[in-house]
Design a protein around this motif. Sequence first.
Motif, PDB file in Angstrom:
ATOM      1  N   TYR A   5      18.417  -5.677  68.669  1.00  0.00           N
ATOM      2  CA  TYR A   5      18.127  -6.613  67.668  1.00  0.00           C
ATOM      3  C   TYR A   5      16.298  -7.785  68.314  1.00  0.00           C
ATOM      4  CZ  TYR A   5      22.508  -5.675  65.864  1.00  0.00           C
ATOM      5  OH  TYR A   5      23.624  -5.468  64.935  1.00  0.00           O
ATOM      6  N   TRP A   6      15.621  -7.415  67.714  1.00  0.00           N
ATOM      7  CA  TRP A   6      14.703  -8.223  67.816  1.00  0.00           C
ATOM      8  C   TRP A   6      14.783  -9.527  68.081  1.00  0.00           C
ATOM      9  CZ3 TRP A   6      10.574  -5.663  69.623  1.00  0.00           C
ATOM     10  CH2 TRP A   6      10.290  -4.670  69.083  1.00  0.00           C
ATOM     11  N   LEU A   7      14.584 -10.889  69.002  1.00  0.00           N
ATOM     12  CA  LEU A   7      14.073 -11.773  69.205  1.00  0.00           C
ATOM     13  C   LEU A   7      13.297 -12.600  68.405  1.00  0.00           C
ATOM     14  CD1 LEU A   7      15.375 -12.576  72.973  1.00  0.00           C
ATOM     15  CD2 LEU A   7      16.605 -12.238  71.030  1.00  0.00           C
ATOM     16  N   ARG A   8      13.958 -13.743  67.505  1.00  0.00           N
ATOM     17  CA  ARG A   8      12.944 -14.710  66.442  1.00  0.00           C
ATOM     18  C   ARG A   8      12.898 -15.624  67.787  1.00  0.00           C
ATOM     19  NH1 ARG A   8      11.939 -11.999  61.694  1.00  0.00           N
ATOM     20  NH2 ARG A   8      12.818 -10.797  61.270  1.00  0.00           N
ATOM     21  N   GLY A  13       9.741 -18.985  63.150  1.00  0.00           N
ATOM     22  CA  GLY A  13      10.821 -17.574  62.642  1.00  0.00           C
ATOM     23  C   GLY A  13      10.332 -15.721  63.369  1.00  0.00           C
ATOM     24  N   GLU A  14       8.849 -15.507  63.799  1.00  0.00           N
ATOM     25  CA  GLU A  14       8.494 -14.635  63.766  1.00  0.00           C
ATOM     26  C   GLU A  14       8.479 -13.829  64.460  1.00  0.00           C
ATOM     27  OE1 GLU A  14       6.129 -11.482  62.467  1.00  0.00           O
ATOM     28  OE2 GLU A  14       6.088 -13.500  61.422  1.00  0.00           O
ATOM     29  N   ARG A  15       9.356 -12.519  64.255  1.00  0.00           N
ATOM     30  CA  ARG A  15       9.929 -11.519  65.248  1.00  0.00           C
ATOM     31  C   ARG A  15       8.694 -10.809  66.401  1.00  0.00           C
ATOM     32  NH1 ARG A  15      10.408  -5.419  63.238  1.00  0.00           N
ATOM     33  NH2 ARG A  15       8.401  -5.360  64.911  1.00  0.00           N
ATOM     34  N   SER A  16       9.449 -11.691  68.414  1.00  0.00           N
ATOM     35  CA  SER A  16       8.358 -11.319  69.320  1.00  0.00           C
ATOM     36  C   SER A  16       8.993  -9.635  69.384  1.00  0.00           C
ATOM     37  CB  SER A  16       9.557 -12.090  70.296  1.00  0.00           C
ATOM     38  OG  SER A  16      10.833 -12.323  70.408  1.00  0.00           O
ATOM     39  N   LYS A  17       8.162  -9.734  71.006  1.00  0.00           N
ATOM     40  CA  LYS A  17       8.497  -7.973  71.396  1.00  0.00           C
ATOM     41  C   LYS A  17       9.202  -7.741  72.718  1.00  0.00           C
ATOM     42  CE  LYS A  17       3.342  -7.624  70.974  1.00  0.00           C
ATOM     43  NZ  LYS A  17       1.892  -7.419  71.634  1.00  0.00           N
ATOM     44  N   THR A  18      10.113  -8.515  72.036  1.00  0.00           N
ATOM     45  CA  THR A  18      11.209  -8.577  73.037  1.00  0.00           C
ATOM     46  C   THR A  18      12.815  -8.161  72.102  1.00  0.00           C
ATOM     47  OG1 THR A  18      11.251 -10.155  74.031  1.00  0.00           O
ATOM     48  CG2 THR A  18      13.275  -9.872  74.618  1.00  0.00           C
ATOM     49  N   LYS A  19      13.342  -6.952  72.381  1.00  0.00           N
ATOM     50  CA  LYS A  19      14.871  -6.737  72.494  1.00  0.00           C
ATOM     51  C   LYS A  19      15.904  -6.752  72.629  1.00  0.00           C
ATOM     52  CE  LYS A  19      13.818  -1.776  69.464  1.00  0.00           C
ATOM     53  NZ  LYS A  19      13.981  -0.961  69.176  1.00  0.00           N
ATOM     54  N   VAL A  20      16.987  -6.834  72.304  1.00  0.00           N
ATOM     55  CA  VAL A  20      18.904  -7.278  73.212  1.00  0.00           C
ATOM     56  C   VAL A  20      19.518  -6.437  72.307  1.00  0.00           C
ATOM     57  CG1 VAL A  20      18.129  -9.529  73.534  1.00  0.00           C
ATOM     58  CG2 VAL A  20      19.237  -9.157  71.870  1.00  0.00           C
ATOM     59  N   TYR A  21      20.360  -6.483  72.810  1.00  0.00           N
ATOM     60  CA  TYR A  21      22.114  -5.073  72.179  1.00  0.00           C
ATOM     61  C   TYR A  21      22.765  -6.621  72.457  1.00  0.00           C
ATOM     62  CZ  TYR A  21      19.180  -1.215  73.642  1.00  0.00           C
ATOM     63  OH  TYR A  21      18.187  -0.260  73.412  1.00  0.00           O
ATOM     64  N   ALA A  22      23.923  -6.110  72.108  1.00  0.00           N
ATOM     65  CA  ALA A  22      24.619  -7.173  71.719  1.00  0.00           C
ATOM     66  C   ALA A  22      25.547  -7.296  73.265  1.00  0.00           C
ATOM     67  CB  ALA A  22      26.108  -6.241  71.441  1.00  0.00           C
ATOM     68  N   ASP A  23      25.287  -6.668  73.996  1.00  0.00           N
ATOM     69  CA  ASP A  23      26.099  -6.872  76.084  1.00  0.00           C
ATOM     70  C   ASP A  23      24.902  -7.759  76.174  1.00  0.00           C
ATOM     71  OD1 ASP A  23      24.440  -4.938  75.594  1.00  0.00           O
ATOM     72  OD2 ASP A  23      25.686  -4.200  77.050  1.00  0.00           O
ATOM     73  N   THR A  24      24.193  -7.571  76.100  1.00  0.00           N
ATOM     74  CA  THR A  24      23.052  -8.392  76.859  1.00  0.00           C
ATOM     75  C   THR A  24      23.355 -10.069  76.954  1.00  0.00           C
ATOM     76  OG1 THR A  24      21.371  -6.761  75.795  1.00  0.00           O
ATOM     77  CG2 THR A  24      20.559  -8.650  76.877  1.00  0.00           C
ATOM     78  N   VAL A  25      22.409 -10.461  78.255  1.00  0.00           N
ATOM     79  CA  VAL A  25      22.660 -12.031  78.786  1.00  0.00           C
ATOM     80  C   VAL A  25      21.592 -12.385  79.126  1.00  0.00           C
ATOM     81  CG1 VAL A  25      24.107 -13.741  79.851  1.00  0.00           C
ATOM     82  CG2 VAL A  25      25.271 -11.760  79.200  1.00  0.00           C
ATOM     83  N   LEU A  26      20.725 -13.455  78.472  1.00  0.00           N
ATOM     84  CA  LEU A  26      19.544 -13.772  79.292  1.00  0.00           C
ATOM     85  C   LEU A  26      19.916 -15.306  79.403  1.00  0.00           C
ATOM     86  CD1 LEU A  26      16.651 -12.366  76.839  1.00  0.00           C
ATOM     87  CD2 LEU A  26      17.501 -11.416  79.136  1.00  0.00           C
ATOM     88  N   VAL A  27      19.427 -15.758  80.141  1.00  0.00           N
ATOM     89  CA  VAL A  27      19.861 -17.285  80.905  1.00  0.00           C
ATOM     90  C   VAL A  27      18.000 -17.807  81.399  1.00  0.00           C
ATOM     91  CG1 VAL A  27      20.649 -18.716  82.882  1.00  0.00           C
ATOM     92  CG2 VAL A  27      21.669 -16.834  81.307  1.00  0.00           C
TER      93      VAL A  27
END
Length: 57
Positions: A5-8, A13-27
Amino acid sequence: MNQSYWLRCPVCGERSKTKVYADTVLVRFPLYCPRCKKECRVDVVQLKMILSKEPDA
């Protein structure tokens, strides 16, 4: 199959250039938006994104 999924941007609200998965954790991830040219620190856990409340050091 793991979907990505793309982070918004939380500002515009625009789509960024960063993708994440369901198991991704970002702090305190510095998310940059190419459209509004702003950078926000975000936390992402289980595809839920919130703005980081910790002050920058």
